[in-house]
Design a protein around this motif. Structure first.
Motif, PDB file in Angstrom:
ATOM      1  N   THR A 238      34.050  36.564  26.379  1.00  0.00           N
ATOM      2  CA  THR A 238      33.255  36.583  25.157  1.00  0.00           C
ATOM      3  C   THR A 238      32.736  37.985  24.832  1.00  0.00           C
ATOM      4  O   THR A 238      32.319  38.248  23.708  1.00  0.00           O
ATOM      5  N   GLN A 239      32.747  38.880  25.822  1.00  0.00           N
ATOM      6  CA  GLN A 239      32.300  40.255  25.587  1.00  0.00           C
ATOM      7  C   GLN A 239      33.431  41.171  25.124  1.00  0.00           C
ATOM      8  O   GLN A 239      33.188  42.339  24.830  1.00  0.00           O
ATOM      9  N   ILE A 240      34.628  40.637  25.076  1.00  0.00           N
ATOM     10  CA  ILE A 240      35.797  41.416  24.667  1.00  0.00           C
ATOM     11  C   ILE A 240      36.187  40.979  23.264  1.00  0.00           C
ATOM     12  O   ILE A 240      36.444  39.792  23.030  1.00  0.00           O
ATOM     13  N   SER A 241      36.205  41.913  22.347  1.00  0.00           N
ATOM     14  CA  SER A 241      36.408  41.542  20.941  1.00  0.00           C
ATOM     15  C   SER A 241      37.742  40.850  20.725  1.00  0.00           C
ATOM     16  O   SER A 241      37.821  39.812  20.048  1.00  0.00           O
ATOM     17  N   ASN A 242      38.810  41.372  21.309  1.00  0.00           N
ATOM     18  CA  ASN A 242      40.138  40.810  21.091  1.00  0.00           C
ATOM     19  C   ASN A 242      41.042  41.341  22.214  1.00  0.00           C
ATOM     20  O   ASN A 242      41.347  42.530  22.244  1.00  0.00           O
ATOM     21  N   VAL A 243      41.465  40.472  23.117  1.00  0.00           N
ATOM     22  CA  VAL A 243      42.211  40.936  24.290  1.00  0.00           C
ATOM     23  C   VAL A 243      43.538  41.588  23.903  1.00  0.00           C
ATOM     24  O   VAL A 243      44.011  42.505  24.584  1.00  0.00           O
ATOM     25  N   ILE A 262      53.066  35.662  25.627  1.00  0.00           N
ATOM     26  CA  ILE A 262      54.280  36.369  25.229  1.00  0.00           C
ATOM     27  C   ILE A 262      54.393  36.343  23.704  1.00  0.00           C
ATOM     28  O   ILE A 262      54.608  37.364  23.052  1.00  0.00           O
ATOM     29  N   ARG A 263      54.231  35.155  23.158  1.00  0.00           N
ATOM     30  CA  ARG A 263      54.340  34.997  21.703  1.00  0.00           C
ATOM     31  C   ARG A 263      53.229  35.742  20.980  1.00  0.00           C
ATOM     32  O   ARG A 263      53.459  36.381  19.947  1.00  0.00           O
ATOM     33  N   GLU A 264      52.011  35.668  21.520  1.00  0.00           N
ATOM     34  CA  GLU A 264      50.882  36.326  20.865  1.00  0.00           C
ATOM     35  C   GLU A 264      51.039  37.845  20.874  1.00  0.00           C
ATOM     36  O   GLU A 264      50.802  38.515  19.871  1.00  0.00           O
ATOM     37  N   PHE A 265      51.437  38.400  22.009  1.00  0.00           N
ATOM     38  CA  PHE A 265      51.619  39.844  22.100  1.00  0.00           C
ATOM     39  C   PHE A 265      52.761  40.311  21.190  1.00  0.00           C
ATOM     40  O   PHE A 265      52.662  41.366  20.557  1.00  0.00           O
ATOM     41  N   LYS A 266      53.841  39.551  21.134  1.00  0.00           N
ATOM     42  CA  LYS A 266      54.945  39.910  20.243  1.00  0.00           C
ATOM     43  C   LYS A 266      54.483  39.925  18.788  1.00  0.00           C
ATOM     44  O   LYS A 266      54.856  40.803  18.005  1.00  0.00           O
ATOM     45  N   LYS A 267      53.682  38.936  18.460  1.00  0.00           N
ATOM     46  CA  LYS A 267      53.226  38.790  17.074  1.00  0.00           C
ATOM     47  C   LYS A 267      52.262  39.903  16.679  1.00  0.00           C
ATOM     48  O   LYS A 267      52.279  40.372  15.533  1.00  0.00           O
ATOM     49  N   LEU A 268      51.459  40.376  17.613  1.00  0.00           N
ATOM     50  CA  LEU A 268      50.381  41.314  17.293  1.00  0.00           C
ATOM     51  C   LEU A 268      50.672  42.755  17.690  1.00  0.00           C
ATOM     52  O   LEU A 268      49.863  43.637  17.412  1.00  0.00           O
ATOM     53  N   GLN A 269      51.815  43.011  18.322  1.00  0.00           N
ATOM     54  CA  GLN A 269      52.101  44.362  18.790  1.00  0.00           C
ATOM     55  C   GLN A 269      52.300  45.333  17.629  1.00  0.00           C
ATOM     56  O   GLN A 269      52.962  45.009  16.635  1.00  0.00           O
ATOM     57  N   PRO A 270      51.751  46.533  17.695  1.00  0.00           N
ATOM     58  CA  PRO A 270      52.071  47.571  16.715  1.00  0.00           C
ATOM     59  C   PRO A 270      53.547  47.941  16.847  1.00  0.00           C
ATOM     60  O   PRO A 270      54.115  47.923  17.947  1.00  0.00           O
ATOM     61  N   LYS A 271      54.159  48.280  15.749  1.00  0.00           N
ATOM     62  CA  LYS A 271      55.586  48.576  15.767  1.00  0.00           C
ATOM     63  C   LYS A 271      55.929  49.700  16.726  1.00  0.00           C
ATOM     64  O   LYS A 271      56.945  49.664  17.420  1.00  0.00           O
ATOM     65  N   GLU A 272      55.043  50.690  16.826  1.00  0.00           N
ATOM     66  CA  GLU A 272      55.332  51.839  17.688  1.00  0.00           C
ATOM     67  C   GLU A 272      55.243  51.500  19.180  1.00  0.00           C
ATOM     68  O   GLU A 272      55.704  52.275  20.036  1.00  0.00           O
ATOM     69  N   PHE A 326      62.108  22.419  23.158  1.00  0.00           N
ATOM     70  CA  PHE A 326      60.649  22.358  23.233  1.00  0.00           C
ATOM     71  C   PHE A 326      60.082  23.756  23.466  1.00  0.00           C
ATOM     72  O   PHE A 326      59.125  24.180  22.815  1.00  0.00           O
ATOM     73  N   HIS A 327      60.683  24.494  24.390  1.00  0.00           N
ATOM     74  CA  HIS A 327      60.249  25.871  24.664  1.00  0.00           C
ATOM     75  C   HIS A 327      60.413  26.755  23.436  1.00  0.00           C
ATOM     76  O   HIS A 327      59.530  27.570  23.119  1.00  0.00           O
ATOM     77  N   SER A 328      61.523  26.620  22.739  1.00  0.00           N
ATOM     78  CA  SER A 328      61.776  27.492  21.591  1.00  0.00           C
ATOM     79  C   SER A 328      60.763  27.272  20.476  1.00  0.00           C
ATOM     80  O   SER A 328      60.474  28.185  19.707  1.00  0.00           O
ATOM     81  N   ILE A 329      60.223  26.068  20.406  1.00  0.00           N
ATOM     82  CA  ILE A 329      59.248  25.748  19.354  1.00  0.00           C
ATOM     83  C   ILE A 329      57.848  26.193  19.746  1.00  0.00           C
ATOM     84  O   ILE A 329      57.118  26.796  18.954  1.00  0.00           O
ATOM     85  N   ILE A 330      57.464  25.935  20.989  1.00  0.00           N
ATOM     86  CA  ILE A 330      56.059  26.109  21.374  1.00  0.00           C
ATOM     87  C   ILE A 330      55.836  27.224  22.384  1.00  0.00           C
ATOM     88  O   ILE A 330      54.730  27.734  22.518  1.00  0.00           O
ATOM     89  N   GLY A 331      56.875  27.591  23.152  1.00  0.00           N
ATOM     90  CA  GLY A 331      56.725  28.653  24.134  1.00  0.00           C
ATOM     91  C   GLY A 331      56.345  28.183  25.521  1.00  0.00           C
ATOM     92  O   GLY A 331      56.281  28.992  26.452  1.00  0.00           O
ATOM     93  N   ASP A 332      56.104  26.874  25.712  1.00  0.00           N
ATOM     94  CA  ASP A 332      55.802  26.358  27.045  1.00  0.00           C
ATOM     95  C   ASP A 332      57.019  26.537  27.950  1.00  0.00           C
ATOM     96  O   ASP A 332      58.164  26.368  27.520  1.00  0.00           O
ATOM     97  N   LEU A 333      56.771  26.830  29.213  1.00  0.00           N
ATOM     98  CA  LEU A 333      57.862  27.124  30.139  1.00  0.00           C
ATOM     99  C   LEU A 333      58.441  25.849  30.744  1.00  0.00           C
ATOM    100  O   LEU A 333      57.696  24.957  31.168  1.00  0.00           O
ATOM    101  N   PRO A 334      59.762  25.752  30.822  1.00  0.00           N
ATOM    102  CA  PRO A 334      60.388  24.552  31.395  1.00  0.00           C
ATOM    103  C   PRO A 334      60.284  24.522  32.908  1.00  0.00           C
ATOM    104  O   PRO A 334      60.320  25.572  33.565  1.00  0.00           O
ATOM    105  N   PRO A 335      60.180  23.331  33.512  1.00  0.00           N
ATOM    106  CA  PRO A 335      60.028  23.210  34.964  1.00  0.00           C
ATOM    107  C   PRO A 335      61.356  23.124  35.711  1.00  0.00           C
ATOM    108  O   PRO A 335      61.353  23.052  36.934  1.00  0.00           O
ATOM    109  N   ARG A 336      62.489  23.117  34.964  1.00  0.00           N
ATOM    110  CA  ARG A 336      63.791  22.958  35.603  1.00  0.00           C
ATOM    111  C   ARG A 336      64.546  24.281  35.597  1.00  0.00           C
ATOM    112  O   ARG A 336      64.626  24.961  34.572  1.00  0.00           O
ATOM    113  N   ARG A 337      65.143  24.613  36.728  1.00  0.00           N
ATOM    114  CA  ARG A 337      65.897  25.865  36.827  1.00  0.00           C
ATOM    115  C   ARG A 337      67.066  25.892  35.851  1.00  0.00           C
ATOM    116  O   ARG A 337      67.377  26.934  35.270  1.00  0.00           O
TER     117      ARG A 337
END
Length: 425
Positions: A238-243, A262-272, A326-337
């Protein structure tokens, strides 16, 4: 004529009262997963025209209480998504259907294809009561460019290597920036490090805390040292404005988090900064270390009258092709190798360290009190980091707190042992 009309009318009314063909499976799922799975359910129903699935979306914040209320009122659903740390609790309540007979006959669910640590979270008292649906663990997100600037060309593999990197980074960063961000209101970091130790977190048949063990003492010392050295800020989330913004701003180089980011960082990363950050498996005391076996599993409640149809639904959601979608839609990791062999995962350099980490995840103690215990761990470790509590005093207090939480379990175990002693000749 009048009699004929009465007969026809009776037949029409009977047809109107005819019960719908097939069965209905009630499926409780939580949050975003419930929204996504509803779209996949239509495909399941098309493949199984005699089965209708009624998906109810339960908010995560209300899920635990709602499940307990439903249990008390004999109103549990047929199938449910349960957090892996909740499974022991509902198993102790004797609400979960043993699934080994279903798995033994299944051509879909193959235990050998699942990450062992994740599968193990569903085995309670040597009985399989759930099938992993998606998995969650924690590892390192890191800035490749800043790590290289500090003189290192690869992420850490051991605690000693990580300590050296953090010291070098802090020297480079200066007083107002840090090497690592680990919000002290979270428990996942301390728990991850503790699971890397040989000592169990509970002792005496899981009836007492084992936090005075050498393993947890090493964990606490390693964790507290990051703050004592100034490598990590003494801050809660709560003390960190935006991780995400802070990460890309260079406030910290390392950040422990889960796969959703992974999805959040990809979405918010600066282009550089594209390509200048990555993920890496957790370092351990002597090499890459263990991590949390988190996530959720699918269970069938004993009260269900539609167990065969419910198992068909679990099999459908366990298919590698469905898990990949399911992973491609939501990003949750599959439990099967095998699901990880799909190009979208196999060729993703940000996802692959998670696959590596999943080979080393470990289940937490399988006691219904675990969620209370882990919060006690968070409270006491925060006292060490923020309040300067002596570490010896901290582990003693933590064991005392946990022993209180486990008092009923300990009493029940002692009663069982006494009863066994009485019947022995």
């Amino acid at each position: 004529m009048t009699l004929l009309l009465l007969v026809i009318g009776s037949l029409v009314l009977s047809a109107c009262r005819k019960e719908p063909e097939g069965v209905t499976v009630r499926f409780w799922a939580m949050g975003r997963e419930a929204e996504v799975v509803s779209g996949l359910i239509r495909e399941f129903e098309a493949e199984n025209p005699g089965i209708h699935v009624d998906v109810q979306n339960i908010p995560w914040t209300a899920a635990h209480e709602k499940l307990l209320t439903a249990f008390a009122a004999d109103g549990l659903p047929d199938v449910c998504q349960l957090g892996n740390t909740w499974i022991p609790e509902f198993a102790e309540l004797n609400t979960l259907t043993p699934l080994q007979p279903y798995v033994a006959q299944s051509k879909v669910v193959d235990p050998a294809d699942y990450f062992q640590g994740i599968w193990d979270t569903n085995v309670i008292h040597d009985e399989l009561v759930g099938v992993p649906w998606y998995v969650d663990t924690r590892l390192l997100y890191y800035r490749k460019d800043l790590l290289a600037k500090a003189g290192h060309d690869h992420p850490p593999k051991t605690w000693d290597e990580w300590n050296q990197m953090m010291a070098d980074i802090k020297k480079m960063q200066g007083p107002n920036r840090y090497a690592v961000l680990m919000p002290i209101n979270e428990f996942e970091q301390q728990l991850s490090f503790a699971l890397q130790q040989p000592d169990p977190l509970l002792r005496d048949h899981d009836t007492r805390g084992n936090f005075r063990s050498p393993g947890f003492r090493r964990t606490l010392a390693f964790y507290e040292n990051m703050f004592a050295q100034g490598w990590a800020p003494r801050m809660s989330e709560t003390q960190i404005s935006n991780v995400w913004d802070e990460f890309f701003r260079g406030f910290n180089v390392f950040y422990l988090s889960g796969p959703w980011n992974i999805r959040e960082f990809k979405k918010l990363q600066p282009k550089e900064l594209e390509g200048k950050w990555g993920t890496a498996a957790l370092p351990g005391p002597d090499g890459l270390g263990a991590g949390i076996a988190g996530g959720t599993s699918l269970v069938i409640f004993r009260s269900s009258q539609q167990k065969e149809a419910s198992w068909k639904l679990i099999e459908f959601l366990s298919r590698p092709d469905i898990q990949q979608r399911f992973h491609s839609i939501i990003g949750d990791l599959p439990p099967r190798r095998s699901t990880w062999e799909h190009p979208s995962l196999a060729n993703d350099p940000l996802a692959q360290p998670f696959r590596d980490q999943l080979e080393r995840v470990r289940a937490t103690p399988k006691v219904l009190e675990w969620e209370r215990i882990v919060q006690e761990m968070r409270i006491v470790t925060e006292k060490v980091v923020r309040g300067g509590m002596d570490q010896d005093k901290a582990v003693t207090e933590l064991d005392d707190r946990v022993d209180q939480v486990l008092a009923k379990r300990r009493w029940m175990f002692e009663q069982q042992q006494a009863a066994k002693a009485e019947v022995q000749p």
